[in-house]
Scaffold this motif. Structure first.
Motif, mmCIF file in Angstrom:
data_model
loop_
_atom_site.group_PDB
_atom_site.id
_atom_site.type_symbol
_atom_site.label_atom_id
_atom_site.label_comp_id
_atom_site.label_asym_id
_atom_site.label_seq_id
_atom_site.Cartn_x
_atom_site.Cartn_y
_atom_site.Cartn_z
ATOM 1 N N GLY A 155 0.641 -1.267 -0.100
ATOM 2 C CA GLY A 155 -0.084 -0.092 0.038
ATOM 3 C C GLY A 155 0.834 1.346 0.060
ATOM 4 N N THR A 156 2.306 1.278 -0.130
ATOM 5 C CA THR A 156 2.914 2.332 -0.051
ATOM 6 C C THR A 156 3.692 2.406 -1.725
ATOM 7 O OG1 THR A 156 3.549 2.298 2.247
ATOM 8 C CG2 THR A 156 5.066 3.494 1.141
ATOM 9 N N TYR A 157 3.581 3.719 -2.199
ATOM 10 C CA TYR A 157 3.881 3.481 -3.439
ATOM 11 C C TYR A 157 4.721 5.104 -3.693
ATOM 12 C CZ TYR A 157 -0.551 1.013 -3.841
ATOM 13 O OH TYR A 157 -1.578 0.264 -3.378
ATOM 14 N N GLN A 158 5.966 4.961 -3.882
ATOM 15 C CA GLN A 158 6.885 6.057 -3.910
ATOM 16 C C GLN A 158 7.322 6.386 -5.368
ATOM 17 O OE1 GLN A 158 9.891 5.080 -0.936
ATOM 18 N NE2 GLN A 158 8.754 6.287 0.696
ATOM 19 N N LEU A 159 6.975 7.442 -6.162
ATOM 20 C CA LEU A 159 7.356 7.793 -7.169
ATOM 21 C C LEU A 159 9.090 8.040 -7.158
ATOM 22 C CD1 LEU A 159 6.769 8.556 -10.024
ATOM 23 C CD2 LEU A 159 6.353 10.815 -9.623
ATOM 24 N N ILE A 160 9.727 7.152 -7.977
ATOM 25 C CA ILE A 160 11.119 7.793 -8.179
ATOM 26 C C ILE A 160 11.329 8.530 -9.251
ATOM 27 C CG2 ILE A 160 13.444 6.452 -8.140
ATOM 28 C CD1 ILE A 160 11.973 3.769 -7.810
ATOM 29 N N GLY A 161 10.947 8.237 -10.553
ATOM 30 C CA GLY A 161 11.096 9.348 -11.537
ATOM 31 C C GLY A 161 9.995 8.838 -12.590
ATOM 32 N N GLN A 162 10.078 9.753 -13.494
ATOM 33 C CA GLN A 162 9.076 9.530 -14.568
ATOM 34 C C GLN A 162 9.868 10.169 -15.788
ATOM 35 O OE1 GLN A 162 5.242 11.596 -13.755
ATOM 36 N NE2 GLN A 162 6.503 12.995 -12.609
ATOM 37 N N THR A 163 8.715 10.135 -17.024
ATOM 38 C CA THR A 163 9.273 10.651 -18.218
ATOM 39 C C THR A 163 9.276 12.100 -18.108
ATOM 40 O OG1 THR A 163 9.048 10.758 -20.610
ATOM 41 C CG2 THR A 163 6.886 10.606 -19.365
ATOM 42 N N ARG A 164 10.254 12.674 -18.832
ATOM 43 C CA ARG A 164 10.239 14.204 -18.875
ATOM 44 C C ARG A 164 9.468 14.958 -19.889
ATOM 45 N NH1 ARG A 164 16.481 16.160 -19.341
ATOM 46 N NH2 ARG A 164 17.431 15.247 -17.376
ATOM 47 N N ASP A 165 8.745 13.998 -20.850
ATOM 48 C CA ASP A 165 7.960 14.359 -21.870
ATOM 49 C C ASP A 165 7.050 13.448 -22.215
ATOM 50 O OD1 ASP A 165 9.881 12.709 -23.521
ATOM 51 O OD2 ASP A 165 11.400 14.366 -23.275
ATOM 52 N N GLY A 223 15.044 13.881 -0.891
ATOM 53 C CA GLY A 223 16.052 13.036 -0.397
ATOM 54 C C GLY A 223 15.655 11.541 -0.074
ATOM 55 N N ALA A 224 14.663 11.205 -0.836
ATOM 56 C CA ALA A 224 14.198 9.586 -0.523
ATOM 57 C C ALA A 224 14.816 8.913 -1.213
ATOM 58 C CB ALA A 224 12.698 9.476 -0.940
ATOM 59 N N PHE A 225 15.835 9.231 -2.515
ATOM 60 C CA PHE A 225 16.503 8.567 -3.391
ATOM 61 C C PHE A 225 17.785 9.219 -3.509
ATOM 62 C CE2 PHE A 225 12.152 7.343 -4.140
ATOM 63 C CZ PHE A 225 12.070 5.860 -3.726
ATOM 64 N N ALA A 226 18.829 8.556 -3.701
ATOM 65 C CA ALA A 226 20.234 8.747 -4.209
ATOM 66 C C ALA A 226 20.058 9.476 -5.523
ATOM 67 C CB ALA A 226 21.437 7.792 -4.052
ATOM 68 N N PRO A 227 20.915 10.841 -5.904
ATOM 69 C CA PRO A 227 20.873 11.416 -6.954
ATOM 70 C C PRO A 227 21.073 10.459 -8.055
ATOM 71 C CG PRO A 227 21.990 12.704 -5.469
ATOM 72 C CD PRO A 227 21.801 11.587 -4.653
ATOM 73 N N SER A 231 18.566 9.715 -11.363
ATOM 74 C CA SER A 231 18.775 10.096 -12.683
ATOM 75 C C SER A 231 18.590 8.868 -13.710
ATOM 76 C CB SER A 231 20.536 10.658 -13.029
ATOM 77 O OG SER A 231 21.134 9.906 -12.789
ATOM 78 N N MET A 232 18.721 7.710 -13.062
ATOM 79 C CA MET A 232 18.374 6.359 -13.668
ATOM 80 C C MET A 232 17.086 6.440 -13.738
ATOM 81 S SD MET A 232 20.450 2.714 -12.967
ATOM 82 C CE MET A 232 20.697 3.354 -11.145
ATOM 83 N N ALA A 233 16.152 6.775 -13.043
ATOM 84 C CA ALA A 233 14.705 6.631 -13.193
ATOM 85 C C ALA A 233 14.108 7.677 -14.070
ATOM 86 C CB ALA A 233 14.194 6.873 -11.787
#
Ligand code: KG4
Ligand code: ZN
Length: 364
Positions: A155-165, A223-227, A231-233
């Motif tokens: 039930g916990t969903y943390q967004l790491i990264g997504q599309t820029r476009d 601060g949840a994920f390392a840089p 950038s990989m996400a």
């Protein structure tokens, strides 16, 4: 417990009945899953027309729910709660589902659970395969989304990264349109790609060589994920889409199957590399792929092979649960009920919404 799920965020009017099983490792069972697709109606316009979508949802919703009840051998009095997509999506389309769900719940005196559409896609994996080993990294990839989520706990969903476009599915749809293959483009391109050579056409792999220029918006919790993980996400498909469109403009697609295979190789390689890069960096015990593009044959094959190599189990929904459906919404509703409670009737359709509200003080 028996839940009625409702989904109307885009161009599918969907209703489903999902029961709890009492089995902790496979908590839910689909009793019915009805989808009235509007694809035929929007095809004429080359894409979804929001106003037409809303009107069609309105025409279809009662019949779709009746059918879902009938297929499950249920009557309205058997339903213990209603789960409905609150967002994100087309607001006029969402409103139909939300209004119907509230009215149904109010009339029966049962709770209504607002659900995030992406939480639904993620829970479609559990619906099919049972609980995933956690933590998990899930790629949600559709016509509207290309995002990576970290699931540290149920039930916990943390967004790491997504599309820029653009979303990956959007790139498929655009390229298919240019090739005159119709809408939606993903399934046709996928099929043609199977008979083509994937190294025949040179298309650029999306890369971010200059992170200092045009940096993407940081979408993860501060601060949840390392840089390096952030950038990989990140994804970008607009450059690839433009390159493909320019090539088609300049020379036509001489061999459509080769073109589709080459385009598909680039998209799938990008998705699989980033998904596994992030999963390894975060020590994930499983990975998942959900959303319409998870139906892609090469994505399934390449991800399964990579998972085998890395020793990480890979979860993908069956085709019936990969595109938008209401069974996944019922599942996400049951998850929310178990982890956070139902909430009140005081919610409205929301075109844009974070999958998890930001932690106190983390964002304005
Ligand atoms: O999840 P979905 O039904 O709706 C959205 O929330 O967007 O995803 C629809 C998208 C479309 O862009 C469609 O072209 C794509 O999923 N799609 C595929 C395949 N099947 C559907 N893309 C690639 N390969 C497929 N086999
Ligand atoms: Zn979707």
């Amino acid at each position: 417990m028996r839940v009625l799920g409702i989904e109307t965020s885009c161009d599918e009017t969907a209703a489903a009945i999902v029961d709890t099983t009492g089995d902790q490792s496979r908590p839910w069972a689909v009793r019915s899953n009805v989808i009235a697709s509007q694809a035929e109606i929007h095809r004429e316009w080359g894409g979804v027309v929001p106003e037409i979508a809303s009107r069609q949802h309105l025409a279809d919703i009662c019949g779709v729910v009746e059918r879902a009840l009938g297929d499950a051998g249920a009557v309205p009095g058997d339903i213990d709660a209603v789960a409905v997509t609150q967002g994100p999506g087309l607001v006029g389309a969402l409103l139909i589902g939300v209004s119907f769900a509230k009215a149904f719940a109010a009339a029966r005196g049962i709770p209504v659970i607002p659900v995030h559409h992406i939480a639904g896609h993620i829970e479609s994996l559990v619906l099919e395969h049972g609980e995933m080993p956690l933590p998990a990294v899930v790629l949600v990839v559709s016509g509207g989304h290309t995002s990576l989520y970290f699931v540290p706990a149920q039930g916990t969903y943390q967004l790491i990264g997504q599309t820029r476009d653009d979303a990956a599915g959007e790139a498929y749809d655009k390229v298919a349109k240019m090739l005159g293959l119709g809408y939606p483009g993903g399934p046709v391109v996928d099929k043609l790609a199977q008979t083509g050579r994937d190294d025949a056409v040179k298309l650029p792999l999306p890369r971010f060589t200059r992170p200092d220029r045009n940096p993407g918006e940081i979408t993860a919790e501060a601060g949840a994920f390392a840089p390096a993980v952030l950038s990989m996400a990140e994804f970008s498909f607009s450059g690839l889409k433009s390159a493909a469109v320019r090539l088609i403009d300049a020379q036509g697609a001489r061999n459509v199957a080769d073109f589709c295979a080459s385009f598909q190789r680039v998209v799938v390689t990008t998705l699989v590399d980033r998904l596994f890069g992030v999963a390894l960096a975060l020590g994930a015990r499983s990975v998942g792929i959900a959303g319409g593009v998870s139906a892609n044959s090469r994505l399934r094959r390449d991800a399964a092979a990579r998972g085998q190599r890395e020793g990480i189990p890979v979860f993908v929904p069956p085709l019936s649960l990969s595109t938008d459906n209401a069974a996944m919404i019922a599942a996400a509703g049951l998850r929310r009920l178990a982890t956070a409670g139902a909430g009140s009737l005081q919610f409205n359709a929301q075109a844009a919404m974070p999958v998890m509200p930001p932690a106190d003080g983390a964002r304005p």
